[in-house]
Design a protein around this motif. Structure first.
Motif, PDB file in Angstrom:
ATOM      1  N   GLU A  69      -7.965   3.005  -5.506  1.00  0.00           N
ATOM      2  CA  GLU A  69      -6.518   3.264  -5.526  1.00  0.00           C
ATOM      3  C   GLU A  69      -5.804   2.423  -4.470  1.00  0.00           C
ATOM      4  OE1 GLU A  69      -6.783   7.907  -7.045  1.00  0.00           O
ATOM      5  OE2 GLU A  69      -6.301   7.470  -4.950  1.00  0.00           O
ATOM      6  N   GLN A  70      -6.457   2.288  -3.319  1.00  0.00           N
ATOM      7  CA  GLN A  70      -5.840   1.481  -2.258  1.00  0.00           C
ATOM      8  C   GLN A  70      -5.742   0.015  -2.681  1.00  0.00           C
ATOM      9  OE1 GLN A  70      -8.422   2.410   1.022  1.00  0.00           O
ATOM     10  NE2 GLN A  70      -7.125   4.096   1.702  1.00  0.00           N
ATOM     11  N   ASN A  71      -6.759  -0.480  -3.397  1.00  0.00           N
ATOM     12  CA  ASN A  71      -6.707  -1.866  -3.884  1.00  0.00           C
ATOM     13  C   ASN A  71      -5.548  -2.068  -4.839  1.00  0.00           C
ATOM     14  OD1 ASN A  71      -8.815  -2.931  -2.452  1.00  0.00           O
ATOM     15  ND2 ASN A  71     -10.346  -2.428  -4.008  1.00  0.00           N
ATOM     16  N   ILE A  72      -5.351  -1.089  -5.723  1.00  0.00           N
ATOM     17  CA  ILE A  72      -4.247  -1.194  -6.685  1.00  0.00           C
ATOM     18  C   ILE A  72      -2.911  -1.175  -5.936  1.00  0.00           C
ATOM     19  CG2 ILE A  72      -3.074   0.005  -8.605  1.00  0.00           C
ATOM     20  CD1 ILE A  72      -5.932   0.997  -9.418  1.00  0.00           C
ATOM     21  N   TYR A  73      -2.816  -0.295  -4.953  1.00  0.00           N
ATOM     22  CA  TYR A  73      -1.596  -0.194  -4.150  1.00  0.00           C
ATOM     23  C   TYR A  73      -1.288  -1.534  -3.487  1.00  0.00           C
ATOM     24  CZ  TYR A  73       1.342   0.970  -0.154  1.00  0.00           C
ATOM     25  OH  TYR A  73       2.345   0.975   0.774  1.00  0.00           O
ATOM     26  N   TRP A  74      -2.333  -2.173  -2.907  1.00  0.00           N
ATOM     27  CA  TRP A  74      -2.109  -3.433  -2.204  1.00  0.00           C
ATOM     28  C   TRP A  74      -1.829  -4.592  -3.133  1.00  0.00           C
ATOM     29  CZ3 TRP A  74      -0.407  -3.983   2.404  1.00  0.00           C
ATOM     30  CH2 TRP A  74      -0.523  -2.895   3.253  1.00  0.00           C
ATOM     31  N   LEU A  75      -2.401  -4.528  -4.339  1.00  0.00           N
ATOM     32  CA  LEU A  75      -2.085  -5.561  -5.323  1.00  0.00           C
ATOM     33  C   LEU A  75      -0.591  -5.501  -5.646  1.00  0.00           C
ATOM     34  CD1 LEU A  75      -3.662  -7.230  -7.990  1.00  0.00           C
ATOM     35  CD2 LEU A  75      -2.249  -5.508  -9.027  1.00  0.00           C
TER      36      LEU A  75
END
Ligand code: GDP
Length: 357
Positions: free
Chosen positions: A304-310
């Motif tokens: 989820e954090q990766n998606i947020y940062w993308l």
């Protein structure tokens, strides 16, 4: 200074050599220093845990120079397969609560367990003005000399989002360099805790016992984010006050709905100065990791954090490239004037500007 010393040393060693050779050697050293290593060199040294190369790569990540950024991206991409293998811990608290003393004490405990610790900071104040709350003073003087620790002060930047993104990229580089525990420190100012929370596995709020009304002045959101609240400076006359604060926070935490992680946040006390209560915090974080790895929340949260940062990166870059356009800059100043004179509305002005894009 260092290069001066080196060339002096070289000159001493090469006394029998003609002066021209000595000069050209000095020039060579200077040249090799100013020459940027190749991406391959960067990657292979970082993977070997070379701190000098890690530092230089982070400097590239933090640079605003486009060529540097391009190189940083190449290095990041190559390091990414070796990243991810760490525990990321966020630590927040107001200035003076004892963050650096705590990180030093906790960091030493970790390195004594054979761990490698990297400490990165997000200091929102340094992006807004030249001053810095986390301080330019030498912090963590003992940890800084530990060969298994790497401490990097906060990058300066134009926005919290920009600074946070650089920190996130630095995490990847530190992990590739073999650091298994990454500590991200921030002050409880603005939105910096939210930024840190979005890049860590475990979020720790550091507090000190107050005058009794412990919850006053704490943003609700921070308590909700916390996986642990640690009441520091539980020593001397403060021990009793810290115990009272602990039970007050415990009561407060139970009022919140259970977390998706199934973790019940805990309150502990410690004295970072006297190294008391540090082992208990280490055990607590391990309990959290065991639970969330077993129930797979750990991976879910990282995804989820990766998606947020993308998404955050796309938004930031769209904004930057929009405002950087010449015609947008020109029209924006006209629209701002019109707005002031009451000749347009914010919505019409925005539409006109966006239509330019
Ligand atoms: P920061 O601004 O949150 O990083 O706080 P510092 O780590 O710089 O600590 C602020 C002050 O509190 C310093 O004078 C520390 O020596 C002191 N301090 C930190 N931890 C403790 C503790 O556990 N007990 C006591 N008595 N003082 C502490």
């Amino acid at each position: 200074m260092a290069s001066k010393n080196k060339s002096a040393l070289h000159e001493k060693k090469g006394v029998s050599q003609p002066e021209t050779t000595s000069e050209s050697s000095a020039q060579k050293i200077k040249k090799s220093r100013s020459k940027q290593p190749t991406t391959d060199q960067f990657v292979s040294h970082i993977l070997k845990g070379d701190i000098t190369f890690l530092s230089r790569a982070i400097t590239l990540v933090e640079s605003t120079n486009l060529k540097h950024q391009q190189k940083a991206n190449e290095i990041l991409e190559r390091c990414l397969p070796y990243a991810n293998n760490s525990v990321r811990i966020g630590i927040t608290g107001v200035p003076g609560v004892g963050k650096s003393t705590f990180i030093e004490s906790y960091g030493k405990h970790l390195t004594s367990q054979g761990k490698k610790v990297a400490v990165l900071a997000i200091d929102p104040s340094s992006s807004v003005n030249k001053g810095s709350i986390l301080g330019d003073k030498t912090r963590m003087e003992i940890l800084v000399t530990d060969t298994n620790a790497f401490i990097r002060p906060s990058p300066s930047g134009t926005s919290l989002g920009g600074v946070a993104q650089k920190t996130r990229e630095s995490i990847i580089l530190c992990e590739a360099a073999g650091f298994d525990t990454i500590i991200i420190e921030t002050v409880g100012v603005g939105q910096s805790e939210t930024a840190v929370h979005s890049m860590v596995d475990f979020f720790l709020l550091l507090k000190i016992a107050g005058a009794g009304d412990e919850l006053q002045g704490i943003k609700r959101g921070i308590i909700e984010m916390a996986d642990a609240i640690v009441i520091n400076k539980a020593d001397g006359d403060n021990v009793q006050k810290a115990k009272i604060a602990k039970s007050e926070f415990n009561r407060a935490l139970h009022l919140y709905p259970p977390k998706e992680s199934k973790w019940q946040p805990k309150v502990l006390t410690c004295s970072a100065l006297n190294h008391n209560g540090i082992t208990e915090i280490y055990t607590l974080i391990n309990e959290y990791l065991n639970l969330t790895k077993e129930n797979r929340f750990f991976n879910k949260r990282r995804n989820e954090q990766n998606i947020y940062w993308l998404k955050a990166t796309i938004e930031q870059q769209l904004k930057d490239s929009f405002y950087a356009q010449k015609n947008v800059k020109k029209q924006l100043s006209e629209e701002l004037e019109n707005l002031e004179k009451g000749l347009t509305t914010p919505f019409n002005a925005a539409k006109k500007l966006l239509d330019l894009h």
